[in-house]
Design a protein around this motif. Structure first.
Motif, short mmCIF file in Angstrom:
data_model
loop_
_atom_site.label_atom_id
_atom_site.label_comp_id
_atom_site.label_asym_id
_atom_site.label_seq_id
_atom_site.Cartn_x
_atom_site.Cartn_y
_atom_site.Cartn_z
N THR A 1 23.44 22.71 29.11
CA THR A 1 23.30 23.24 27.73
C THR A 1 22.07 24.14 27.55
OG1 THR A 1 21.98 21.50 26.65
CG2 THR A 1 24.36 21.12 26.85
N LEU A 2 21.30 24.41 28.61
CA LEU A 2 20.12 25.24 28.44
C LEU A 2 20.47 26.66 28.04
CD1 LEU A 2 17.92 24.01 31.43
CD2 LEU A 2 17.73 23.42 29.02
N CYS A 3 21.58 27.18 28.55
CA CYS A 3 21.98 28.54 28.18
C CYS A 3 22.40 28.59 26.71
CB CYS A 3 23.12 29.03 29.08
SG CYS A 3 24.62 28.01 29.01
N MET A 4 23.05 27.52 26.22
CA MET A 4 23.44 27.47 24.81
C MET A 4 22.23 27.50 23.91
SD MET A 4 26.45 24.57 25.01
CE MET A 4 26.62 24.55 23.24
N GLN A 5 21.18 26.78 24.34
CA GLN A 5 19.96 26.75 23.54
C GLN A 5 19.25 28.09 23.54
OE1 GLN A 5 17.51 23.26 24.60
NE2 GLN A 5 19.35 22.34 25.46
N ALA A 6 19.41 28.87 24.62
CA ALA A 6 18.73 30.15 24.73
C ALA A 6 19.46 31.29 24.02
CB ALA A 6 18.55 30.51 26.21
N CYS A 7 20.77 31.17 23.87
CA CYS A 7 21.55 32.27 23.29
C CYS A 7 21.17 32.49 21.82
CB CYS A 7 23.05 31.96 23.39
SG CYS A 7 24.07 33.29 22.71
N PRO A 8 20.72 33.68 21.44
CA PRO A 8 20.25 33.92 20.08
C PRO A 8 21.36 34.14 19.06
CG PRO A 8 20.04 35.93 21.34
CD PRO A 8 20.53 34.88 22.30
N VAL A 9 22.59 34.27 19.54
CA VAL A 9 23.69 34.56 18.60
C VAL A 9 24.83 33.57 18.74
CG1 VAL A 9 23.15 37.03 18.41
CG2 VAL A 9 24.65 36.23 20.25
N ASP A 10 24.60 32.42 19.35
CA ASP A 10 25.63 31.39 19.50
C ASP A 10 26.91 31.92 20.13
OD1 ASP A 10 24.04 29.37 18.53
OD2 ASP A 10 24.72 29.56 16.46
N ALA A 11 26.76 32.66 21.23
CA ALA A 11 27.93 33.21 21.90
C ALA A 11 28.41 32.34 23.05
CB ALA A 11 27.60 34.61 22.43
N ILE A 12 27.76 31.21 23.28
CA ILE A 12 28.15 30.31 24.37
C ILE A 12 28.61 28.99 23.78
CG2 ILE A 12 27.38 29.15 26.48
CD1 ILE A 12 25.23 31.26 26.79
N VAL A 13 29.72 28.49 24.29
CA VAL A 13 30.25 27.21 23.81
C VAL A 13 30.37 26.25 24.98
CG1 VAL A 13 31.51 28.20 21.87
CG2 VAL A 13 32.63 28.03 24.09
N VAL B 1 20.05 33.73 31.27
CA VAL B 1 19.96 33.72 32.73
C VAL B 1 18.77 32.91 33.25
CG1 VAL B 1 19.75 35.14 34.80
CG2 VAL B 1 21.24 35.87 32.94
N PRO B 2 17.54 33.16 32.78
CA PRO B 2 16.38 32.46 33.36
C PRO B 2 16.44 30.93 33.26
CG PRO B 2 15.66 34.35 32.09
CD PRO B 2 17.12 34.18 31.79
N PRO B 3 16.91 30.33 32.16
CA PRO B 3 16.86 28.86 32.09
C PRO B 3 17.93 28.15 32.89
CG PRO B 3 17.78 29.72 30.06
CD PRO B 3 17.31 30.90 30.86
N CYS B 4 18.94 28.87 33.41
CA CYS B 4 20.02 28.21 34.14
C CYS B 4 19.49 27.61 35.44
CB CYS B 4 21.14 29.20 34.45
SG CYS B 4 22.50 28.44 35.38
N PRO B 5 19.56 26.29 35.63
CA PRO B 5 18.99 25.66 36.82
C PRO B 5 19.81 25.86 38.09
CG PRO B 5 20.07 24.01 35.47
CD PRO B 5 20.14 25.29 34.70
N VAL B 6 21.07 26.29 37.94
CA VAL B 6 21.91 26.45 39.13
C VAL B 6 22.30 27.91 39.35
CG1 VAL B 6 22.81 24.10 39.07
CG2 VAL B 6 23.96 25.88 37.74
#
Length: 280
Positions: free
Chosen positions: A93-105, A126-131
């Motif tokens: 969920t780190l990418c969801m938290q980073a997205c400024p426009v809620d484009a990730i579900v 991209v940067p917070p994704c651990p994998v």
């Protein structure tokens, strides 16, 4: 009056920004960048997604010359869209938290996906994704800057960003309220515990039957002693203290022994054993 003009200018500047909320300009979102330009704290050539056309729009509004893009903030490019490799995603969920426009579900520990039509290509996921399972894929060919983006898309992205910020503020306020409630509950419980500790302990005699018994006997002896002192002041000497029979003396000795066992011996006032005539 100056504050009103500056605020109006900031709003007009914000309308000319692409609303990708990418932070490449050095500010946390498009509106803070607009405020900084209006206040003279930032230059109007720091927005890579707006590109050359964006700079020309801002220059016309500000009455300033068109200048090149400051490439220390990035370069003008085709608009990309984030794509998540579903086979690698771990659902953090780190990418969801980073997205400024809620484009990730997605959901915790479940595969996430990007809604392509809502993605602004900001790169922030991209940067917070651990994998390292997110790729930024260009989708506009040779078109860059405002040629790869429309005013309608910018307005929609701004609305989604504003709704997200409002939701985060509500969640923050709710979390603070819960924390305050927990703190107040702990303080109230601590106050109750402190009051309980401050209550006087119950008298030992009420918990120890032997102690209670000794207290009763001691009180009776005290009353007898006072009565004896009062009689002495009145000149009335004790009676039946001479020629005590052996049986009576034995009873007196037994009583004195019980007093000693109970720790109630009064050496001053105790009748000396054996003083009486023990003969019948």
């Amino acid at each position: 009056m100056t504050a009103t003009v500056s605020r109006t200018l900031a709003e007009r500047i914000e309308d000319l920004l692409p609303q990708t909320q990418c932070t490449k300009c050095g500010y946390p979102a498009c509106r803070p960048y607009a405020d900084a330009i209006a206040a003279g704290e930032a230059n109007y050539n720091q927005c890579p997604p707006g590109g050359a056309e964006g700079i020309a729009r801002l220059a016309a509004l500000l009455g300033k010359p068109v200048i090149p893009l400051d490439t220390t903030h990035g370069v003008e490019r085709a608009r990309p869209v984030a794509v998540i490799d579903e086979n690698v995603c771990i659902g953090c969920t780190l990418c969801m938290q980073a997205c400024p426009v809620d484009a990730i579900v997605g959901a915790p520990k479940q595969m996430h996906t990007v809604i392509a039509g809502l993605c602004t290509g900001c790169d922030l996921c991209v940067p917070p994704c651990p994998v390292d399972c997110i790729a930024m894929v260009p989708v506009t060919g040779e078109r860059t800057g405002w040629d790869a983006w429309s005013q309608e898309e910018a307005d929609a992205a701004r609305a989604r960003h504003d709704r997200r910020m409002a939701r985060l503020e509500r969640e923050r306020a709710a979390a603070e309220a819960r924390a305050s409630a927990r703190q107040a509950s702990r303080a109230a419980q601590a106050n109750v515990d402190a009051n309980a500790d401050a209550r006087p302990a119950a008298p030992a005699a009420s918990e120890d039957p032997e102690a209670k018994k000794r207290a009763i006997i001691q009180a009776a002896l005290e009353r007898a002693r006072k009565k004896k002192e009062e009689m002495a002041r009145l000149g009335a000497s004790p009676k039946n203290t001479e020629h005590v029979s052996a049986d009576v003396q034995a009873q007196i000795d037994a009583a004195e022994e019980r007093r000693r066992r109970l720790g109630l011996t009064d050496d001053e006032n105790a009748s000396p054993s054996g003083d009486g005539d023990k003969t019948a």
